[in-house]
Enzyme design. Structure first.
Site, PDB file in Angstrom:
ATOM      1  CD  GLU A 128       1.226  -4.371 -19.969  1.00  0.00           C
ATOM      2  OE1 GLU A 128       2.042  -5.104 -20.551  1.00  0.00           O
ATOM      3  OE2 GLU A 128       0.731  -3.347 -20.485  1.00  0.00           O
ATOM      4  CB  THR A 181       8.812   1.669 -19.932  1.00  0.00           C
ATOM      5  OG1 THR A 181       8.519   1.358 -21.282  1.00  0.00           O
ATOM      6  CG2 THR A 181       7.528   2.003 -19.203  1.00  0.00           C
TER       7      THR A 181
END
Lengths: 306, 306
Positions: A128, A181
């Site tokens: 991730e 993000t």
């Protein structure tokens, strides 16, 4: 060639007041991959998803997580990962986390389950990190464990599964606008007023209590996020209108999924969740913005073999 | 003269990471009062406690709360409150809250219960405000409801009772040093780092989960307060040593009760709770500081008739 077929649910992170410490797994939307043992020491990636995933091992979340898993076991066993169907990247449903979770879960099964699900989260976080640039577990942990998950601490690693009321339904609407993000994160304040912080932890605590007690009113009242949503909602055109329409359609609560632009709502029936999806989708359609909607229960189990 | 005898448990507010939003009621320590209907419209106060309580209605927490109760009912009914035994003022066990709670609970019974317990908290807060200078419910709410209570919001008023594990025991140690609540409060930062705030709401949420799951390890790990304890522990000589000795004696977790100087610890048996009391008391005795200790279960019911 020994293989397993793996299903990984989509996930929503933050959950309003649970900013940076919570996530949940969503039923009805997920992805499928096939993980196989192969000769040699390669991690071979095959993309059948149609989404042009990064196929270089160093930038593919599944491959990075798998490499971390191999290192922990001190093995060079070769693996093949076939990405069969993917959650749409950027949909706010944790698609990078799900690849990482599926890869290590599948590999762990093939190796005779040397690790527990909680231990596997750690490897999935390595994957991730490649995709998001920060080390966090609020998508990988619920994808691995199912239901709601509270990440109390990363170091030492401490995650807690929280039960989901059976009749809690979720709507996710993904408007096709780009939110980076990293930009969404850089706008967050470095300091917050103590008064707001106290209100936020009152809400986070109450959200957990609401989930244990299946108290939908309490869940809804406790979702208010004073930190990230006020900043991130600016990237979503007519966010306030979307909230208003969702609540008018019967939603219990509404917030932004992860760093956006996807939004999610909770409802107490599938019918209401669908109405909420339609009402929110209409806000974006009216602005000429394409959107996808997803509706489902909370996924109780997380990643699983198929 | 129609009378009721009322027992009110002692309370601990804050509960570590639950700073300003949580409190619990403690078994084995409380106070008794007798509330009576009298002719005329006076609120008559009788102090049999031996603690020289403020006997002027405007500065007595019980009388102020009772006045607020009368106003809500639009009555001038006279009451007498006899304070029979008191929790020691300044002991960190919510003695000002307990008088307020007892007075309105008793009066409500005598008037045929026009209000629910949750509604009565509101009047008791008026009394608490006189004593502490700030409007808060983290002692009055658990004294009224019992067990652990989460105060999500004061306006709108939203409190949630949280179950307590049956085998959770509490130790309170009150060293005889003076800490002014107003000073302890003025030293709190106005802003806190977002990073710390996130960690704190992860802890608050996990503390709630630990209570629902009777997970004592999780309760202990989640009690860490990054905001008030680091400031307030400076007023308690050898606080760090007290923590260390409590944990060595088997405590699950340790923190400051309210704004101090009292401290509390959780343990998984009465025997351990007593050992913790002795170990912490010894830290203060060795410094020539007088102290009282209290040991008990969590009180499950709150204020009650006797």
């Amino acid at each position: 060639m020994k293989s397993v077929n793996v299903y990984i649910p989509g996930t929503v992170s933050n959950v309003g007041s649970g900013f940076d410490v919570m996530g949940f797994a969503m039923g009805g939307v997920g992805e499928k991959m096939r993980v196989s043992l192969i000769d040699g020491n390669e991690i071979r990636l095959v993309d059948e998803s149609g989404y042009n995933l990064p196929m270089v091992a160093a930038s593919n979340t599944g491959a990075v997580a798998l490499q971390s898993f191999r290192k922990a076991l001190n093995i060079t066993q070769g693996f093949e990962i076939v990405f069969e169907t993917k959650i749409k990247p950027g949909s706010g449903l944790g698609s990078s986390a799900s690849s990482a979770v599926g890869a290590v879960f599948g590999a762990n099964e093939l190796m005779g389950s040397p690790f527990t699900r909680k231990e596997l989260i750690y490897f999935a976080m390595d994957g991730e990190e490649v995709a998001s640039g920060s080390r966090h577990a609020d998508n990988v942990a619920p994808a691995m464990l199912g239901s709601f998950v509270l990440i109390r601490s990363l170091n030492p690693f401490d995650v807690v599964q929280i039960p989901a009321p059976e009749s809690l339904f979720c709507t996710v609407v993904h408007p096709q606008i780009e939110v980076k993000t990293s930009e969404a994160r850089s706008l967050l304040p470095k300091q917050i007023p103590l008064k707001d912080a106290i209100q936020q932890w009152g809400n986070t605590a109450a959200l957990i209590a609401g989930l244990y007690q299946s108290d939908f009113g309490l869940i809804g009242r406790s979702m208010t996020d004073l930190v990230a949503v006020p900043v991130r909602c600016r990237f979503i055109p007519n966010y306030e209108l979307a909230v208003e329409r969702a609540m008018a359609a019967g939603a219990i609560g509404f917030s932004i999924s992860g760093s956006g632009p996807s939004m999610f709502a909770f409802s107490d029936s599938l019918e209401t969740a669908q109405k909420v999806a339609d009402a929110v989708a209409e806000v974006f359609t009216a602005q000429g913005i394409e959107r996808q909607s997803y509706v489902g229960r909370i996924d109780p189990t997380g990643v699983k073999l198929q």
